[in-house]
Design a protein around this motif. Structure first.
Motif: not given
Length: 445
Positions: A238-248, A336-348
């Motif tokens: 809830s903290f890193w995924g909900g706050t840090m990741l969107p900010a990054l 997946r092909s439309l996801l940016p790099g960070i989101a693609r890494a998170v999905a993998a």
């Protein structure tokens, strides 16, 4: 007055209390080794319960769907037919039996021999699963509480019943596990010319050294996988995924599509009723090529009430759809092909964490990894118990030399990247200062 002489050391105990004790005093390398051993010890004390908890609950969740298939085939499998009743009628059959409980998700199977699963809010925050025959629209039965391991194992793995506080504790455990791995690698690194042979435990050098090496070698074998799993777990918190990741993502201009919700069950769901027919949403999803198993998840937030639709078990071929709950309009559609790099890494990372990345062997790989974690926890605890001084915790003393600049920079990077690690380290530092400043106990009368 009698004087009690110290007992002679047992032969089974090693002559060296910790790996850093043999390092020359005042030596910079020896000081680093003592510091690494101290933080490895502290991290291990903090995270062994966390690692065991996550390994056990994660493994149980990994096989929970298979267990339900074997234990309740009458709920999971149906007689296929040429036609299916509308999805809204299937959900309605579950609502009639579970009046007053909000629907949070619906799982539609592509296999006509499988039932539709309707997930509802249950008592004490644990979900209830209702199973409906998609061809006849009749409720087959329901599972809740301990009878529904898919729900309670995933909830426990995500911090239930403490909510956000439980997620924060799990995140702190993940952060300190990273510290434990990094310091353990530094302590293991061969400095005696053994080279690659350090990857194998030494035999013929005594039982204690063999078991200590086996603990260290197994940790090194799995070190990369441990760090990978920890990094893939952070986006769910809830903290890193909900706050840090969107900010990054916002800082580097790589915002993930809102449709790509990677952890909808942990995020929770809305209790509002769906206005647009679910059957129309299902047709839209199928028309866009989403032909696998689908999860319909009721969500709230910008841009308002919506339904998230995503494919299950498709790995890198997953598609995501976000529909307006009121009129069924498509808010976003992504793959997946439309996801940016960070989101693609998170999905993998999510695929690896959920044992979908390597196909059918994935659950066995993750189970083997969990067994390795349990081995490390047990052998590490045994090593501590055999080494500790009688009647004491055995925390290695703090080095007297100041932190090297390189280590300070590395710690600063980790503290900025993992804020809860920094906060918990401050709490530990403050607790130690207060403990050392306590008044000394006076002589007994």
């Amino acid at each position: 007055m009698s004087v009690r002489l110290p007992a002679a050391p047992r032969a089974s105990r090693p002559p060296v209390a910790d790996p850093a004790a043999a390092a020359p005093a005042g030596n910079r390398a020896g000081d680093l080794r003592r510091r690494a051993w101290r933080w490895h010890f502290i991290a291990a004390l903090l995270v062994i319960p966390f690692v065991l908890w996550q390994a056990v609950t994660g493994t149980l969740y990994l096989w929970s769907e298979h267990w339900v298939d074997q234990r309740h085939p009458d709920l999971r499998f149906v007689e296929p037919a040429a036609q299916s009743v509308p999805l809204d009628a299937q959900v309605g059959a579950a609502r009639v039996f579970h009046a007053g409980r909000a629907v949070t998700g619906v799982v539609v199977r592509s296999d006509p021999a499988r039932s539709t699963q309707v997930v509802l809010g249950g008592a004490h925050g644990l979900p209830v699963a209702a199973f409906v025959d998609p061809h006849r629209g009749v409720l087959l039965g329901s599972l809740e509480g301990s009878a529904w391991p898919v729900g309670w194992t995933r909830s426990l793995h995500g911090g239930w019943p403490l909510g956000d506080a439980g997620s924060w504790l799990l995140e702190i455990g993940a952060c300190w596990t990273i510290v434990m791995v990094l310091t353990g690698l530094y302590l293991w690194w061969p400095r005696d010319g053994r080279g690659w042979r350090a990857l194998l435990p030494r035999v013929g050098r005594g039982r204690w050294l063999f078991w200590r090496d086996l603990h260290a070698c197994v940790a090194v074998w799995f070190a990369l996988l441990i760090v990978l799993f920890l990094c893939t777990a952070l986006p769910w918190t809830s903290f890193w995924g909900g706050t840090m990741l969107p900010a990054l993502e916002s800082a580097v201009g790589q915002q993930a599509p809102r449709a790509a919700g990677f952890a909808p069950v942990f995020a929770g769901g809305s209790g509002a009723q769906v206005q647009m027919p679910l059957q129309a949403m299902l047709r839209q999803a199928r028309a866009r090529g989403m032909d696998g198993d689908l999860l319909f998840h009721m969500v709230d937030g910008p841009p308002g009430s919506a339904v998230s639709v995503r494919e299950l078990g498709r790995g890198g071929q997953q598609r995501y759809l976000l529909l307006d709950r009121g009129d069924g309009g498509v808010l976003e559609h992504a793959d997946r092909s439309l996801l940016p790099g960070i989101a693609r890494a998170v999905a993998a990372g999510v695929d690896i964490h959920e044992a979908e990345y390597f196909g059918r062997v994935g659950p066995w790989i993750n189970t083997g990894f969990a067994l390795a974690l349990a081995w490390l926890c047990i052998t590490g605890a045994m090593a501590w118990w055999r080494r500790r001084p009688p009647g004491a915790l055995g925390v290695p003393p703090a080095p007297q030399q100041p932190w090297p600049w390189g280590l300070r920079v590395a710690a600063l990077v980790m503290f900025v990247t993992l804020p809860l690690l920094a906060a918990s380290a401050c709490v530990l530092w403050l607790g130690e200062r207060l403990w050392l400043a306590r008044p000394a106990a006076g002589p007994h009368a």
